[in-house]
Motif scaffolding. Structure first.
Motif, PDB file in Angstrom:
ATOM      1  N   SER A  99       0.823  -1.204   0.000  1.00 45.54           N
ATOM      2  CA  SER A  99       0.000   0.000   0.000  1.00 45.54           C
ATOM      3  C   SER A  99       0.859   1.258   0.000  1.00 45.54           C
ATOM      4  CB  SER A  99      -0.926   0.005   1.220  1.00 45.54           C
ATOM      5  OG  SER A  99      -1.663   1.210   1.289  1.00 45.54           O
ATOM      6  N   LEU A 100       1.881   1.297   0.869  1.00 40.20           N
ATOM      7  CA  LEU A 100       2.767   2.463   0.918  1.00 40.20           C
ATOM      8  C   LEU A 100       3.473   2.653  -0.413  1.00 40.20           C
ATOM      9  CD1 LEU A 100       4.254   4.706   2.535  1.00 40.20           C
ATOM     10  CD2 LEU A 100       5.972   2.971   3.128  1.00 40.20           C
ATOM     11  N   VAL A 101       3.980   1.563  -0.975  1.00 47.76           N
ATOM     12  CA  VAL A 101       4.700   1.640  -2.245  1.00 47.76           C
ATOM     13  C   VAL A 101       3.801   2.161  -3.352  1.00 47.76           C
ATOM     14  CG1 VAL A 101       5.882   0.308  -4.027  1.00 47.76           C
ATOM     15  CG2 VAL A 101       6.346  -0.156  -1.622  1.00 47.76           C
ATOM     16  N   SER A 102       2.606   1.615  -3.465  1.00 43.41           N
ATOM     17  CA  SER A 102       1.698   2.032  -4.540  1.00 43.41           C
ATOM     18  C   SER A 102       1.244   3.472  -4.377  1.00 43.41           C
ATOM     19  CB  SER A 102       0.487   1.095  -4.602  1.00 43.41           C
ATOM     20  OG  SER A 102      -0.257   1.140  -3.397  1.00 43.41           O
ATOM     21  N   GLN A 103       1.038   3.908  -3.140  1.00 42.67           N
ATOM     22  CA  GLN A 103       0.626   5.294  -2.910  1.00 42.67           C
ATOM     23  C   GLN A 103       1.740   6.283  -3.266  1.00 42.67           C
ATOM     24  OE1 GLN A 103      -1.531   6.197   0.828  1.00 42.67           O
ATOM     25  NE2 GLN A 103      -1.655   3.965   1.117  1.00 42.67           N
ATOM     26  N   LEU A 104       2.970   5.932  -2.932  1.00 44.39           N
ATOM     27  CA  LEU A 104       4.091   6.800  -3.276  1.00 44.39           C
ATOM     28  C   LEU A 104       4.284   6.862  -4.786  1.00 44.39           C
ATOM     29  CD1 LEU A 104       6.612   5.721  -0.486  1.00 44.39           C
ATOM     30  CD2 LEU A 104       5.537   7.970  -0.719  1.00 44.39           C
TER      31      LEU A 104
END
Length: 322
Positions: A99-104
């Motif tokens: 989730s963090l990776v995709s949001q960034l």
């Protein structure tokens, strides 16, 4: 001649030329002198996930705590790549989520995981490192330091297992000591050799080392370029370095044709370091790159000698790797 044979011959010639440049430097006095002949070309470019300005994140909660906050500050400060700790030894860190990776990424950042490794359980380390790819990371940077000195079999196992999990083309980087001659037992030739990391991110922490920015940069350049991987140096924003030193580091990287730099670390960076990282910088007029390779002589020891021997062996010479 078939195309595959042409490529093989070209690689052999390049390998022999590089090894010869390193060994023939022994005829020159001093530690490292400019070559009298044009040195073989070394690719210092790097497209893809590590190109541009990067910032290392140790703890996400100390870098804003959310993708929105990280991305907002990164955009304001000209940061294009964030390198977030994803694993330590064989343990995957919970902060590095899909989730963090995709949001960034959705906010325009390139995202790489980084893993600190020790060499005590290389198979487990490889599995933990590969988890970064599974969670969407654009690349993985391997942070290997003192614990890996002298651990050649472990380094080989780690790289072989990691490549088996992420594939032969997945972008990998090595982050380690900048002065390779000060660490002759570190397996640079494994981590940066065939099947290893495509990119070299030496930790050029000039203030910690106690050298001037220029001296530290040139020493790193001369002793790392022999491994033939694009160099994308990591500079320091910790220990409160002066902004003018940070700007000088950036200008030197540009003068050497390097496609990216990164900084350790987000949580240590104060307001004035952020200004040094993001302020516009002008080219260094008249700067001449120090085109030299490591100085080797009869009796030289260490990984750089093993690397030269491997290059000669790869070029068809019956050279034992000792």
């Amino acid at each position: 001649m078939p195309m595959a044979s042409i490529r093989t011959r070209a690689v052999a010639i390049a390998c022999c030329a590089l090894a010869a440049a390193m060994i023939l430097a022994a005829a020159l006095p001093g530690k490292a002198r400019p070559q009298t002949a044009e040195p073989p070309p070394v690719d210092t470019s790097a497209g893809g996930p590590l190109a541009g300005d990067g910032m290392w994140i140790w703890y996400v909660d100390k870098a804003g705590g959310s993708a929105a906050r990280i991305a907002k500050k990164a955009k304001r400060r000209g940061i294009e790549v964030v390198l977030i700790k994803s694993a330590d030894a064989g343990s995957v860190w919970s902060q590095f989520t899909s989730s963090l990776v995709s949001q960034l990424k959705a906010r325009g950042l390139k995202v790489c995981g980084w893993q600190f490794v020790y060499g005590r359980g290389p198979k487990a380390e490889a599995a933990a490192g590969a988890a970064a790819k599974a969670r969407g990371a654009d690349c993985l940077v391997i942070d290997a330091e003192t614990d890996y000195e002298g651990r050649y079999p472990q380094a080989s196992t780690y790289m072989r297992q990691l490549r088996a999990r992420v594939g032969p083309d997945y972008p990998l980087g090595l982050s380690s000591f900048p002065y390779t001659d000060y660490h002759p037992a570190f397996p640079y030739s494994v981590f940066l050799g065939p099947g290893g990391a495509q990119y070299n991110l030496p930790q050029v922490y000039w203030k910690t080392i106690g050298d001037r920015v220029d001296d530290s940069f040139v020493h790193t350049w001369v002793w790392n370029r022999a491994y033939g991987r694009p160099i994308l140096p990591t500079g320091q924003t910790y220990l409160n370095p002066k902004p003018k030193q940070i700007k000088r580091f950036r200008r030197l990287a540009a003068a050497h044709g390097m496609a990216g730099v990164s900084w350790w670390s987000w949580q240590h960076t104060r307001k004035r370091q952020w200004k040094g990282v993001s302020a516009p910088v002008a080219p260094i007029l008249g700067y001449q790159r120090y085109d030299s390779y490591p100085y080797l002589k009869q009796g030289s020891k260490g990984d750089i000698v093993a690397w030269a021997q491997q290059l000669l062996a790869g070029g068809g010479f019956s050279t034992p790797v000792s």
